[in-house]
Design an enzyme around this catalytic site. Structure first.
Site, PDB file in Angstrom:
ATOM      1  N   SER A 123      34.173-101.251   1.387  1.00  0.00           N
ATOM      2  CA  SER A 123      35.452-101.320   0.885  1.00  0.00           C
ATOM      3  C   SER A 123      35.501-102.682   0.583  1.00  0.00           C
ATOM      4  CB  SER A 123      36.295-101.246   1.572  1.00  0.00           C
ATOM      5  OG  SER A 123      37.688-101.246   0.836  1.00  0.00           O
ATOM      6  N   ASP A 166      36.106 -89.933  -0.219  1.00  0.00           N
ATOM      7  CA  ASP A 166      37.148 -91.059  -0.536  1.00  0.00           C
ATOM      8  C   ASP A 166      37.134 -90.985  -1.770  1.00  0.00           C
ATOM      9  OD1 ASP A 166      37.200 -93.589  -0.808  1.00  0.00           O
ATOM     10  OD2 ASP A 166      34.898 -94.310  -0.405  1.00  0.00           O
ATOM     11  N   HIS A 212      36.613 -92.633   3.266  1.00  0.00           N
ATOM     12  CA  HIS A 212      36.561 -93.808   2.908  1.00  0.00           C
ATOM     13  C   HIS A 212      35.878 -94.116   4.337  1.00  0.00           C
ATOM     14  CE1 HIS A 212      36.599 -97.549   1.061  1.00  0.00           C
ATOM     15  NE2 HIS A 212      38.075 -97.863   1.733  1.00  0.00           N
TER      16      HIS A 212
END
Length: 318
Positions: free
Chosen positions: A165, A260, A292
């Site tokens: 991320s 995601d 995600h």
């Protein structure tokens, strides 16, 4: 207390709430677990080190089960955690467990970076902190650093960076910076980007058809990096990097997940790097039906296990 001080000026569900009086309420990622002298489940040991006392920049180090009498050197993993630049640490149960499992799988030494978080420490402070840790790591390449695990067990000719991320965003930037300012004694071989957070001035993927999502990610970036020029900033937009073709590693694995909401930015990164003229080995690992950072929340998932295996292969690149 002035009731106006309870006014919320920024809110990201599940992450953070910022009040008008500058109070910060982190909504997750606050729990910490101690380092482990020896984990009987994985055989991994860990310890915490303070790298810059003045700022609190630190790291959790991981060492797999090894024969201490052997002079074998192991690949070195630099891990950079996610959390929208504002939550989580290497000391949380989530990241402690995941990095430990990756260390056990790949049999590598790892340094999991604790950078200062926005918004109290606005970006690019997290980038600068991460670079300072890379410099500290490089200071051990002559086997005369302050940390014995690195001196004795790390192979500085097989160093990889992995992030997820927002941590993947930082990881990419570290690889770019290592191109611009090579670290003496260190050879980067791998870069792993898990569900990376990237933006662009123009739409960068299917998720931008959702205007609300695009507005959310653009706003998040400006809240965390108020000095930024916007979504065309090379800190967050790979297409704005002027030397992407010189990326300081030989192999890149980009991991994406079908559900995601940030998948478009990661696919944009893969496409941009492919077109840049970079001559390394570029891989795209696509996972269907997952969201995600699903691997952090469900590490026993077959798809998460497969991704960890792919990353372990990356870490053992020669």
């Amino acid at each position: 207390m002035d009731a106006n001080n309870d006014e919320v000026v920024y809110y990201l569900a599940g992450f953070i709430r910022i009040y008008k009086d500058a109070r910060i309420e982190r909504l997750s990622g606050n729990e910490i677990v101690p380092a482990t002298t020896f984990d009987p489940k994985t055989g991994v040991s860990s310890k915490d080190v303070i790298i810059i006392p003045e700022t609190g920049v630190s790291a959790r180090l991981f060492l797999p089960k090894i024969n201490h009498a052997s002079d074998q050197k192991l690949p070195l993993l630099i891990y950079i955690h996610g959390g929208a630049f504002c939550i989580e640490t290497p000391f949380s149960p989530t990241y402690d467990s995941y990095v430990s499992s990756l260390v056990a799988e790949a049999k590598v030494v790892a340094v999991s970076i604790h950078y200062r978080r926005a918004p109290e420490h606005p970006l690019p402070i997290a980038y600068e902190d991460s670079w300072a840790v890379l410099q500290w790591i490089a200071s051990h390449s002559n086997r005369n650093g302050t940390e014995s695990w690195l001196n004795n067990h790390a192979d500085f000719q097989r160093v990889s960076i992995i992030g997820d991320s927002a941590g993947a965003t930082i990881a990419h930037n570290m690889a770019v910076r290592a191109t611009e300012t090579p670290l003496e004694g260190v050879r980067f071989v791998g870069l792993g980007l898990i569900h990376a957070f990237f933006l662009g001035e123009e739409p960068v993927g299917p998720e931008v058809s959702d205007e609300e999502m695009k507005a959310t990610t653009d706003k998040l970036w400006m809240v965390m990096c108020p000095s930024s020029i916007g979504c065309n900033d090379p800190l967050i937009n790979p297409a704005a990097c002027t030397n992407l073709q010189g990326l300081a590693c030989k192999r890149v694995v980009v991991c994406v997940a079908e559900k995601d909401p940030l998948i478009g930015g990661a696919l944009f990164y893969h496409k941009t790097l492919h077109k840049s003229g970079w001559e390394g080995e570029l891989e795209l690992m696509e996972v269907q039906g997952e969201g995600h950072v699903f691997h952090l929340f469900n590490p026993a998932n077959d798809k998460a296990v497969a991704m960890k295996t792919r990353l372990a292969s990356l870490l053992n690149t020669d």
